[in-house]
Motif scaffolding. Structure first.
Motif, mmCIF file in Angstrom:
data_model
loop_
_atom_site.group_PDB
_atom_site.id
_atom_site.type_symbol
_atom_site.label_atom_id
_atom_site.label_comp_id
_atom_site.label_asym_id
_atom_site.label_seq_id
_atom_site.Cartn_x
_atom_site.Cartn_y
_atom_site.Cartn_z
ATOM 1 N N GLY A 287 1.674 5.399 4.498
ATOM 2 C CA GLY A 287 0.910 4.174 4.627
ATOM 3 C C GLY A 287 0.946 3.302 3.386
ATOM 4 O O GLY A 287 0.748 2.081 3.465
ATOM 5 N N LEU A 288 1.211 3.901 2.224
ATOM 6 C CA LEU A 288 1.268 3.145 0.969
ATOM 7 C C LEU A 288 2.606 2.449 0.739
ATOM 8 O O LEU A 288 2.693 1.501 -0.052
ATOM 9 N N GLN A 289 3.639 2.894 1.422
ATOM 10 C CA GLN A 289 4.995 2.445 1.106
ATOM 11 C C GLN A 289 5.228 0.937 1.203
ATOM 12 O O GLN A 289 6.017 0.394 0.437
ATOM 13 N N PRO A 290 4.559 0.210 2.105
ATOM 14 C CA PRO A 290 4.858 -1.229 2.202
ATOM 15 C C PRO A 290 4.353 -2.071 1.027
ATOM 16 O O PRO A 290 4.743 -3.240 0.918
ATOM 17 N N TYR A 291 3.525 -1.527 0.146
ATOM 18 C CA TYR A 291 2.842 -2.356 -0.840
ATOM 19 C C TYR A 291 3.570 -2.354 -2.186
ATOM 20 O O TYR A 291 3.924 -1.301 -2.713
ATOM 21 N N ALA A 292 3.757 -3.566 -2.720
ATOM 22 C CA ALA A 292 4.553 -3.741 -3.938
ATOM 23 C C ALA A 292 3.766 -3.461 -5.198
ATOM 24 O O ALA A 292 4.359 -3.189 -6.249
ATOM 25 N N THR A 293 2.430 -3.558 -5.125
ATOM 26 C CA THR A 293 1.600 -3.318 -6.304
ATOM 27 C C THR A 293 0.350 -2.544 -5.899
ATOM 28 O O THR A 293 -0.019 -2.494 -4.725
ATOM 29 N N ALA A 294 -0.302 -1.972 -6.907
ATOM 30 C CA ALA A 294 -1.557 -1.274 -6.645
ATOM 31 C C ALA A 294 -2.605 -2.244 -6.113
ATOM 32 O O ALA A 294 -3.391 -1.910 -5.221
ATOM 33 N N ALA A 295 -2.624 -3.473 -6.639
ATOM 34 C CA ALA A 295 -3.582 -4.475 -6.180
ATOM 35 C C ALA A 295 -3.362 -4.811 -4.711
ATOM 36 O O ALA A 295 -4.325 -5.020 -3.948
ATOM 37 N N ASP A 296 -2.102 -4.861 -4.288
ATOM 38 C CA ASP A 296 -1.807 -5.139 -2.877
ATOM 39 C C ASP A 296 -2.374 -4.036 -1.981
ATOM 40 O O ASP A 296 -2.940 -4.305 -0.919
ATOM 41 N N ALA A 297 -2.205 -2.784 -2.409
ATOM 42 C CA ALA A 297 -2.720 -1.667 -1.618
ATOM 43 C C ALA A 297 -4.241 -1.707 -1.561
ATOM 44 O O ALA A 297 -4.845 -1.485 -0.497
ATOM 45 N N LEU A 298 -4.883 -2.011 -2.690
ATOM 46 C CA LEU A 298 -6.338 -2.077 -2.720
ATOM 47 C C LEU A 298 -6.844 -3.190 -1.804
ATOM 48 O O LEU A 298 -7.832 -3.009 -1.079
ATOM 49 N N ALA A 299 -6.169 -4.327 -1.812
ATOM 50 C CA ALA A 299 -6.565 -5.432 -0.940
ATOM 51 C C ALA A 299 -6.393 -5.067 0.531
ATOM 52 O O ALA A 299 -7.177 -5.489 1.395
ATOM 53 N N ALA A 300 -5.364 -4.272 0.830
ATOM 54 C CA ALA A 300 -5.097 -3.888 2.216
ATOM 55 C C ALA A 300 -6.086 -2.872 2.747
ATOM 56 O O ALA A 300 -6.175 -2.658 3.961
ATOM 57 N N ALA A 301 -6.846 -2.245 1.859
ATOM 58 C CA ALA A 301 -7.776 -1.197 2.290
ATOM 59 C C ALA A 301 -8.823 -1.734 3.262
ATOM 60 O O ALA A 301 -9.280 -1.010 4.156
ATOM 61 N N GLU A 302 -9.207 -2.996 3.095
ATOM 62 C CA GLU A 302 -10.252 -3.560 3.941
ATOM 63 C C GLU A 302 -9.882 -3.532 5.418
ATOM 64 O O GLU A 302 -10.767 -3.496 6.279
ATOM 65 N N ALA A 303 -8.585 -3.549 5.720
ATOM 66 C CA ALA A 303 -8.141 -3.591 7.115
ATOM 67 C C ALA A 303 -7.736 -2.226 7.657
ATOM 68 O O ALA A 303 -7.312 -2.124 8.817
ATOM 69 N N GLN A 304 -7.859 -1.182 6.870
ATOM 70 C CA GLN A 304 -7.437 0.141 7.317
ATOM 71 C C GLN A 304 -8.408 0.697 8.357
ATOM 72 O O GLN A 304 -9.618 0.523 8.258
ATOM 73 N N ASP A 305 -7.865 1.391 9.333
ATOM 74 C CA ASP A 305 -8.658 2.004 10.395
ATOM 75 C C ASP A 305 -9.287 3.293 9.876
ATOM 76 O O ASP A 305 -8.584 4.202 9.436
ATOM 77 N N LEU A 306 -10.612 3.378 9.932
ATOM 78 C CA LEU A 306 -11.320 4.555 9.441
ATOM 79 C C LEU A 306 -11.772 5.474 10.567
ATOM 80 O O LEU A 306 -12.611 6.355 10.357
ATOM 81 N N THR A 307 -11.208 5.301 11.751
ATOM 82 C CA THR A 307 -11.506 6.231 12.843
ATOM 83 C C THR A 307 -11.076 7.631 12.426
ATOM 84 O O THR A 307 -9.935 7.831 11.991
ATOM 85 N N PRO A 308 -11.950 8.636 12.527
ATOM 86 C CA PRO A 308 -11.573 9.988 12.088
ATOM 87 C C PRO A 308 -10.366 10.522 12.850
ATOM 88 O O PRO A 308 -10.266 10.363 14.071
ATOM 89 N N VAL A 309 -9.456 11.134 12.117
ATOM 90 C CA VAL A 309 -8.303 11.796 12.724
ATOM 91 C C VAL A 309 -8.608 13.288 12.782
ATOM 92 O O VAL A 309 -8.831 13.922 11.749
ATOM 93 N N LEU A 310 -8.640 13.838 13.985
ATOM 94 C CA LEU A 310 -8.937 15.256 14.190
ATOM 95 C C LEU A 310 -7.854 15.857 15.078
ATOM 96 O O LEU A 310 -7.576 15.346 16.165
ATOM 97 N N ALA A 311 -7.229 16.924 14.609
ATOM 98 C CA ALA A 311 -6.155 17.553 15.374
ATOM 99 C C ALA A 311 -6.659 18.060 16.723
ATOM 100 O O ALA A 311 -7.802 18.499 16.861
ATOM 101 N N ARG A 312 -5.787 17.984 17.715
ATOM 102 C CA ARG A 312 -6.083 18.511 19.040
ATOM 103 C C ARG A 312 -5.146 19.677 19.324
ATOM 104 O O ARG A 312 -3.955 19.612 19.038
#
Length: 329
Positions: free
Chosen positions: A251-276
């Motif tokens: 998920g981090l690979q598209p971002y050119a800088t640390a600031a870009d990744a931090l800015a993108a955090a606001e749009a990240q999906d926080l739905t819990p991932v639980l194995a089935r």
């Protein structure tokens, strides 16, 4: 499943535990709240992330590469000086109550200091600590690790403000129900604070990984490594990782800088991932919703060996250190 191997952490006891859970013979453990931080540092070739290789003696994911992190301490709910988004704003973003939101954010900042020597706090709402290299800082860090000092007391005694604005919530993963040690883990991103002097962190990452300061006894190696390089090592079977670790790296690979990744955090999906895990004609299908690359099919023949798919060998790192199990990734 393809016979191609990678570095996915896969304990050999999983099939038996999955069948026991499906048959009603296993009661899921209650997951402990936890936090982990993808600490980023810019370089000429893009951001690098701080990763630890867990000691093989650890009781959870031994030998696996992970980020600084660990369980929430009940004392992380104690009042602290706070800067950035309010506790109420964090609660809305995370879908929890304000006290829980504070505890998780405090755990993220505390664990980053404990395990990487980096402190996301300052004397005011717009500063960071300039230097954490003195013996007094190391003594406090050791006391935090030993649970002899609460994070609230540490910040209060030093007159420091927690900088919650330096963090971004990135993902949430919950350990599968069939695991004996379970964590409800929040993943955050943060940039190495500009101007903060810590114990040696290694030179800026260039074309390859650079060793970093090893501040925790739970790991035997710390590196700064570009996400794409770490992911390639996983794909080759050279770096052992749990699904949430490699998923967040990708998920981090598209971002050119640390600031870009931090800015993108606001749009990240926080739905819990639980194995089935489900049984289909005697075969176990193990999947992580939204992450098809981790799906495994385990036959009755495989169940005795822990081998996934069509008889693949148990997955592990190139040095032969298998998973034996510590804190969340």
């Amino acid at each position: 499943m393809s016979s191609t191997t990678n570095g996915q952490w896969y304990p050999p006891e999983w099939p038996d535990r999955i069948r026991a859970l499906a048959n009603g013979e296993l009661t899921p453990a209650e997951p402990r709240r936890a936090a982990t931080v993808l600490l980023l540092r810019d370089s000429d070739s893009g951001p690098a992330v701080h990763m630890l290789r867990r000691r093989t003696s650890m009781a959870f994911a031994g030998g696996a590469y992970a980020y600084p992190g660990g369980s929430v301490d009940p004392r992380d709910e104690r009042p602290v000086a706070w800067a950035g988004p309010s506790r109420a704003q964090w609660a809305v973003r995370m879908g929890v109550d304000p006290a829980t939101a504070q505890a998780i954010v405090c755990a993220a900042v505390r664990e980053t200091f404990e395990e990487a020597g980096v402190l996301l706090a300052g004397a005011s709402a717009d500063t960071v600590v300039a230097d954490t290299t003195g013996e007094d800082w190391e003594a406090d860090r050791a006391a935090l690790v030993a649970h002899e000092l609460s994070f609230a007391d540490f910040l209060g005694r030093r007159g420091l403000v927690l900088r919650s604005d330096l963090l971004g919530a990135w993902a949430r993963w919950i350990t599968p129900e069939f695991e004996p040690r379970r964590y409800d883990t929040w993943f955050f991103v943060a940039a190495l604070p500009e101007g903060q002097r810590t114990l040696p962190q290694g030179p800026p990452a260039g074309s390859g990984p650079e060793e970093a300061r090893l501040a925790t006894t739970e790991a035997d190696l710390a590196v700064w490594i570009r996400p794409e390089e770490a992911a390639a090592g996983y794909d080759r079977g050279e770096l052992l990782m749990m699904p949430p670790t490699i998923a967040t790296l990708r998920g981090l690979q598209p971002y050119a800088t640390a600031a870009d990744a931090l800015a993108a955090a606001e749009a990240q999906d926080l739905t819990p991932v639980l194995a089935r895990a489900r049984l289909v004609d005697g075969e176990i299908e193990l999947s992580w919703p939204g992450h098809d690359e981790f799906t495994k099919h385990i036959t009755r023949t495989d169940a005795g060996t822990g081998a996934p798919g069509g008889g693949d060998a148990p997955e592990g790192p190139a040095d032969g250190a298998g998973p034996s199990g510590g804190t969340p990734a």
